[in-house]
Scaffold this motif. Structure first.
Motif, PDB file in Angstrom:
ATOM      1  N   GLY A  61       3.326   8.137   2.954  1.00  0.00           N
ATOM      2  CA  GLY A  61       2.884   6.991   2.194  1.00  0.00           C
ATOM      3  C   GLY A  61       3.475   7.793   0.459  1.00  0.00           C
ATOM      4  O   GLY A  61       3.150   7.366  -0.322  1.00  0.00           O
ATOM      5  N   SER A 120      10.090   5.339  12.875  1.00  0.00           N
ATOM      6  CA  SER A 120       8.795   4.530  12.881  1.00  0.00           C
ATOM      7  C   SER A 120       9.844   3.141  12.385  1.00  0.00           C
ATOM      8  O   SER A 120      10.297   3.318  10.684  1.00  0.00           O
ATOM      9  N   GLU A 123       1.152   2.161  13.976  1.00  0.00           N
ATOM     10  CA  GLU A 123      -0.074   2.753  12.604  1.00  0.00           C
ATOM     11  C   GLU A 123      -0.298   1.684  12.040  1.00  0.00           C
ATOM     12  O   GLU A 123      -0.399   0.698  12.389  1.00  0.00           O
ATOM     13  N   SER A 172       4.997  -0.325  12.511  1.00  0.00           N
ATOM     14  CA  SER A 172       3.372   0.194  11.238  1.00  0.00           C
ATOM     15  C   SER A 172       2.571  -1.310  11.544  1.00  0.00           C
ATOM     16  O   SER A 172       3.667  -2.499  11.078  1.00  0.00           O
ATOM     17  N   GLY A 201      11.361   4.791   3.239  1.00  0.00           N
ATOM     18  CA  GLY A 201      12.944   4.467   3.621  1.00  0.00           C
ATOM     19  C   GLY A 201      11.975   3.576   4.767  1.00  0.00           C
ATOM     20  O   GLY A 201      11.597   4.139   5.779  1.00  0.00           O
ATOM     21  N   GLU A 202      13.118   2.337   5.058  1.00  0.00           N
ATOM     22  CA  GLU A 202      13.047   1.722   6.166  1.00  0.00           C
ATOM     23  C   GLU A 202      14.042   2.043   7.503  1.00  0.00           C
ATOM     24  O   GLU A 202      15.896   1.855   7.160  1.00  0.00           O
ATOM     25  N   PHE A 235      -5.675   5.637   4.569  1.00  0.00           N
ATOM     26  CA  PHE A 235      -4.818   5.573   3.359  1.00  0.00           C
ATOM     27  C   PHE A 235      -4.791   6.834   2.368  1.00  0.00           C
ATOM     28  O   PHE A 235      -6.156   6.856   1.750  1.00  0.00           O
ATOM     29  N   ASN A 236      -3.435   6.967   1.761  1.00  0.00           N
ATOM     30  CA  ASN A 236      -3.169   8.031   1.426  1.00  0.00           C
ATOM     31  C   ASN A 236      -3.313   7.098  -0.925  1.00  0.00           C
ATOM     32  O   ASN A 236      -2.204   6.998  -0.958  1.00  0.00           O
ATOM     33  N   HIS A 265      -0.091  -2.295  11.059  1.00  0.00           N
ATOM     34  CA  HIS A 265      -1.313  -2.771   9.496  1.00  0.00           C
ATOM     35  C   HIS A 265      -2.465  -3.683   8.994  1.00  0.00           C
ATOM     36  O   HIS A 265      -3.171  -3.946   8.091  1.00  0.00           O
ATOM     37  N   PHE A 268       0.529  -1.017   0.151  1.00  0.00           N
ATOM     38  CA  PHE A 268       0.420  -0.163  -0.653  1.00  0.00           C
ATOM     39  C   PHE A 268       0.615   0.990  -0.185  1.00  0.00           C
ATOM     40  O   PHE A 268       0.323   2.206   0.201  1.00  0.00           O
ATOM     41  N   GLY A 314       9.804   9.324   6.608  1.00  0.00           N
ATOM     42  CA  GLY A 314       9.783   9.438   5.053  1.00  0.00           C
ATOM     43  C   GLY A 314       9.856   8.253   4.373  1.00  0.00           C
ATOM     44  O   GLY A 314       9.149   7.870   4.887  1.00  0.00           O
TER      45      GLY A 314
END
Ligand code: SAH
Ligand code: SF4
Length: 383
Positions: free
Chosen positions: A360, A217, A282, A239, A185-186, A315-316, A241, A132, A183
């Protein structure tokens, strides 16, 4: 020491000059000792670089001229370059930052009444391929250096400060009070550079941010969470989800390696040393995928032993994502189930929509080395 010397050697091979923005205070002190100088020079240099934004060694008046000359031949203070800056109707700002000629990343500033939050990227793209996530869809190109990570804070700070009419902010005042590593990346798969950059954020000789106001995050890289709690404990967002492994395996594929039960245990271990006494989970709200009443009850079961707050993220959407944002009425029902069970739940407001600055959606420009775009992504498995 060996690691730092190797790091310096590598940086030297790349540019021939050591970029001092890649070093935190401890590493900088070791660098000075290597030059035959006193370690306390590091503190002076940190103040010049990070607090005054001075990148010209010749202007650093409290440092001996001979050392300034030596630094000018050995080292540099080099920020990534700003390609563009956009300002949203709601005051949110987005910088497109060039990291090399082919790639760029995005950094977002979100002003609120009681804080100013900067959302920082840690990689060009992301290898973890959450289905996503627009960054994940773009594939992975490379890790950002510590200089490129802290450089985002430097660039945003400088731009916001200039606009507010300050050369240096009055003591105790900050425009950027919080940093979130949310932003592109992990962050935990670029561990060393992220930790160095966060040490600089926390350093009183640099940005002096509180550990509670720097949030990392992660999608749940369990061994790196264990390392982080020892090396640089900051506030943690995870995260999640999905409330079961079957669904999370699809939405957040790293779940196959670190499944939910292990992740929950890692969260509790992290809390032993964390600056806050809760983890923030999140949870992106995907219409018909993870947002039913049954999912909410499963989620309560999964998190029951972890002190936490919940952040529901509508969700964006992005082109060809294959997902839709949950209906507002479903988000409310989901939220109320969690709240009635006693949890603090926030539903994230979308900010900076007119400039695509939402979670995202940070896209930048990724020259994909993983050829992700060519791979088939099994969205139909969850839709
Ligand atoms: N890689 C890290 C941090 C970057 S993503 C992580 O996954 O936690 C920051 C947050 O935005 C994560 O919670 C991520 O799952 C969420 N996100 C990604 N794509 C999104 C989208 N299209 N809509 C809403 N949230 C999204
Ligand atoms: Fe990577 Fe995070 Fe996006 Fe997953 S959600 S692909 S971990 S940036």
């Amino acid at each position: 020491m060996v690691v730092i010397l190797l790091k310096m050697l590598l940086l030297r091979l790349n540019t021939s000059l050591v970029n001092l923005l890649n070093l935190d205070q401890t590493q900088l002190a070791e660098y000075f000792v290597g030059l035959g100088e006193k370690p306390f020079r590091a503190k002076q240099l940190m103040r010049w670089m990070h607090q005054r934004g001075m990148h010209d060694f010749t202007q650093m008046t409290d440092i001996a001229k001979s050392l300034r000359e030596k630094l000018a031949t050995e080292a540099e203070i080099s920020l990534p370059f700003v390609q563009s800056e956009q300002i949203s109707n709601d005051g949110t700002r987005k910088w497109l930052i060039g990291t090399d000629t082919a790639n760029s990343i995005e950094t977002v500033f979100i002003p609120e009444d009681d804080r100013g939050t900067l959302c920082i990227s840690s990689q060009v793209g992301c290898a973890l391929a959450c289905t996503f996530c627009s960054t994940g869809r773009q594939g992975f190109n490379r890790n950002l250096s510590a200089a490129e990570i802290i450089g985002q804070l430097a660039i945003a700070n400088q731009s916001l400060r200039q606009e507010a009419g300050y050369d240096m902010l009055p003591v105790g005042e900050r425009i950027i009070s919080n940093v979130v590593m949310m932003g592109m990346g992990e962050p935990l798969t670029n561990y060393d550079n992220v930790v160095t950059a966060m040490q600089i954020m926390l350093d009183d000789s640099a940005y002096g941010l509180s550990r509670r106001r720097v949030t990392l995050s992660t999608s749940g890289i369990v061994p790196a969470m264990d390392r982080l709690k020892e090396d640089c404990p900051v506030a943690l967002a995870v995260s999640l989800h999905a409330p079961n492994d079957e669904l999370r395996d699809v939405l957040v594929p790293i779940n196959k390696k670190y499944p939910i039960k292990e992740l929950m245990m890692a969260c509790n271990r992290y809390l032993e040393k964390a600056p806050r006494d809760f983890v923030t989970f999140e949870y992106v709200m995907l219409d018909g995928v993870n947002d039913t009443v049954e999912h909410a009850h499963q989620l309560l079961e999964v998190i029951k032993n972890v002190p936490c707050k919940l952040n529901l993220i509508p969700f964006n959407p992005f082109p060809n994502s294959g997902y839709e944002t949950s209906k507002l009425s479903h988000i409310r029902v989901f939220r109320d189930i969690l709240m009635q069970a006693g949890y603090v739940v926030t539903v994230r407001k979308t900010r900076g929509e007119d400039i695509d600055a939402a979670c995202g959606q940070l896209a930048g420009k990724v020259l994909d080395k993983t050829k992700r775009a060519l791979k088939k992504i099994p969205i139909e498995a969850v839709a």
